[in-house]
Design an enzyme around this catalytic site. Structure first.
Site, PDB file in Angstrom:
ATOM      1  CE  LYS A 128      -2.257  -0.836   3.849  1.00  0.00           C
ATOM      2  NZ  LYS A 128      -1.591  -2.084   4.283  1.00  0.00           N
ATOM      3  NE  ARG A 143      -4.060  -1.238  10.004  1.00  0.00           N
ATOM      4  CZ  ARG A 143      -2.941  -0.704   9.498  1.00  0.00           C
ATOM      5  NH1 ARG A 143      -2.890   0.564   9.197  1.00  0.00           N
ATOM      6  NH2 ARG A 143      -1.889  -1.459   9.287  1.00  0.00           N
ATOM      7  NE  ARG A 167       8.041  -3.553   5.847  1.00  0.00           N
ATOM      8  CZ  ARG A 167       6.821  -3.031   5.913  1.00  0.00           C
ATOM      9  NH1 ARG A 167       6.183  -2.673   4.800  1.00  0.00           N
ATOM     10  NH2 ARG A 167       6.219  -2.895   7.076  1.00  0.00           N
ATOM     11  NE  ARG A 174       6.814  -0.846  10.097  1.00  0.00           N
ATOM     12  CZ  ARG A 174       5.641  -0.674   9.488  1.00  0.00           C
ATOM     13  NH1 ARG A 174       5.586  -0.039   8.334  1.00  0.00           N
ATOM     14  NH2 ARG A 174       4.535  -1.121  10.023  1.00  0.00           N
ATOM     15  NE  ARG A 179       2.254  -4.955  11.063  1.00  0.00           N
ATOM     16  CZ  ARG A 179       3.265  -4.720  10.220  1.00  0.00           C
ATOM     17  NH1 ARG A 179       4.421  -5.328  10.370  1.00  0.00           N
ATOM     18  NH2 ARG A 179       3.104  -3.888   9.228  1.00  0.00           N
TER      19      ARG A 179
HETATM   20  P1  AMP Z   1       1.201   0.348   9.059  1.00  0.00           P
HETATM   21  O1  AMP Z   1       2.434   1.150   8.850  1.00  0.00           O
HETATM   22  O2  AMP Z   1       0.025   0.856   8.289  1.00  0.00           O
HETATM   23  O3  AMP Z   1       1.438  -1.140   8.864  1.00  0.00           O
HETATM   24  O4  AMP Z   1       0.795   0.553  10.603  1.00  0.00           O
HETATM   25  C1  AMP Z   1       1.663   0.146  11.657  1.00  0.00           C
HETATM   26  C2  AMP Z   1       0.874   0.028  12.927  1.00  0.00           C
HETATM   27  O5  AMP Z   1       0.312   1.317  13.272  1.00  0.00           O
HETATM   28  C3  AMP Z   1      -0.315  -0.917  12.871  1.00  0.00           C
HETATM   29  O6  AMP Z   1       0.042  -2.278  13.077  1.00  0.00           O
HETATM   30  C4  AMP Z   1      -1.184  -0.362  13.995  1.00  0.00           C
HETATM   31  O7  AMP Z   1      -0.687  -0.743  15.277  1.00  0.00           O
HETATM   32  C5  AMP Z   1      -0.979   1.155  13.861  1.00  0.00           C
HETATM   33  N1  AMP Z   1      -1.986   1.735  12.932  1.00  0.00           N
HETATM   34  C6  AMP Z   1      -1.752   2.312  11.709  1.00  0.00           C
HETATM   35  N2  AMP Z   1      -2.895   2.734  11.153  1.00  0.00           N
HETATM   36  C7  AMP Z   1      -3.890   2.421  12.033  1.00  0.00           C
HETATM   37  C8  AMP Z   1      -5.302   2.567  12.018  1.00  0.00           C
HETATM   38  N3  AMP Z   1      -5.964   3.116  10.976  1.00  0.00           N
HETATM   39  N4  AMP Z   1      -5.994   2.141  13.107  1.00  0.00           N
HETATM   40  C9  AMP Z   1      -5.367   1.596  14.168  1.00  0.00           C
HETATM   41  N5  AMP Z   1      -4.043   1.388  14.225  1.00  0.00           N
HETATM   42  C10 AMP Z   1      -3.293   1.786  13.171  1.00  0.00           C
END
Ligand code: AMP
Length: 228
Positions: free
Chosen positions: A15, A90, A129, A162, A173
């Site tokens: 994404k 989400r 990654r 990360r 996740r």
């Molecule tokens: P991402 O970089 O999108 O994979 O997000 C990393 C982490 O940030 C996720 O595993 C969640 O813990 C938190 N996070 C990001 N976006 C959201 C969201 N829309 N709602 C809740 N938690 C989020």
């Protein structure tokens, strides 16, 4: 005319990379809630320290703080001409909140691209990654065994893993995605907003598909605004 797009997909489905391409090629501003949380964490704000607990467990940050943070970001003027949301919504509650926020700002959601990648490939991608500490570009340990960013614009900044890309957190996740986010696919399908994009292939191949899908949405949106 503004165009507001959501990118849906499991963690590691590409994404962020595809949202960057949409920004470069179509001028839509890339807004990623994960990046907003990581930025808060780097600055050690209260929000960042709260989010860290959830992020490290592979869980979602509670809806109320996430929605407030997103509203603050969408109220900024740079996204007025169109945006691509990455990692939001989400949950069903976040999807409802998004409709309210866009309506309050005089806009609406124009389309949702679901980037489909099988779970096995997700685990493989995320467990190797590496991210450039400067430009945040992602690489894979196996395919690109560099220790510094190879893009040449970051002056030798290092690559890091990360914290939430550890295998146990990756599995958590993915579980969270299937339990809480996957129901949004049906919701947006019923609303006639969903476009499925095959997320398997090179970055360029997938970018051709995502840019093509958004260009189609842009034409449809301008047709419907002309006829209404
Ligand atoms: P991402 O970089 O999108 O994979 O997000 C990393 C982490 O940030 C996720 O595993 C969640 O813990 C938190 N996070 C990001 N976006 C959201 C969201 N829309 N709602 C809740 N938690 C989020």
């Amino acid at each position: 005319m503004s165009l507001n797009i959501v990118l849906l997909g499991a963690p590691g489905s590409g994404k962020g990379t595809q949202a960057d391409r949409l920004q470069e090629r179509l001028g839509l501003i890339h807004v990623a809630t994960g990046d907003l949380f990581r930025d808060n964490l780097a600055r050690e704000t209260r929000l960042g320290l709260l989010a860290r607990e959830y992020m490290n467990r592979g869980e979602l940050v509670p809806d109320d703080v996430t929605v407030d943070m997103l509203r603050g970001r969408l109220e900024q003027s740079d996204v007025r001409d169109g945006l691509v949301l990455d990692g939001y919504p989400r949950t069903l509650a976040q999807a409802e909140a998004l409709d309210r926020i866009l309506k309050d700002l005089g806009g609406r959601l124009d389309g949702v691209l679901y980037i489909k990648v099988p779970d096995d490939e997700i685990v493989d991608r995320l467990s190797g990654r590496l991210i450039c500490s400067e430009c945040q570009a992602p690489f894979h340990r196996r395919r690109l065994p560099f220790v510094t960013c190879p893009l040449g614009r970051c002056q030798g900044e290092y690559l890091y893993e990360r914290e939430d890309d550890q295998p146990r957190t990756v599995r958590a996740r993915l579980k969270t995605f299937h339990a809480r986010t996957a129901p949004l696919i049906e919701l947006y399908r019923r609303r006639g907003l969903l476009v499925e994009v095959d997320g398997v292939g090179s970055v360029e191949e997938v970018a051709e598909r995502t840019v093509g899908a958004v260009e189609c949405l842009r034409v449809q949106t301008s047709d419907s605004s002309l006829s209404s």
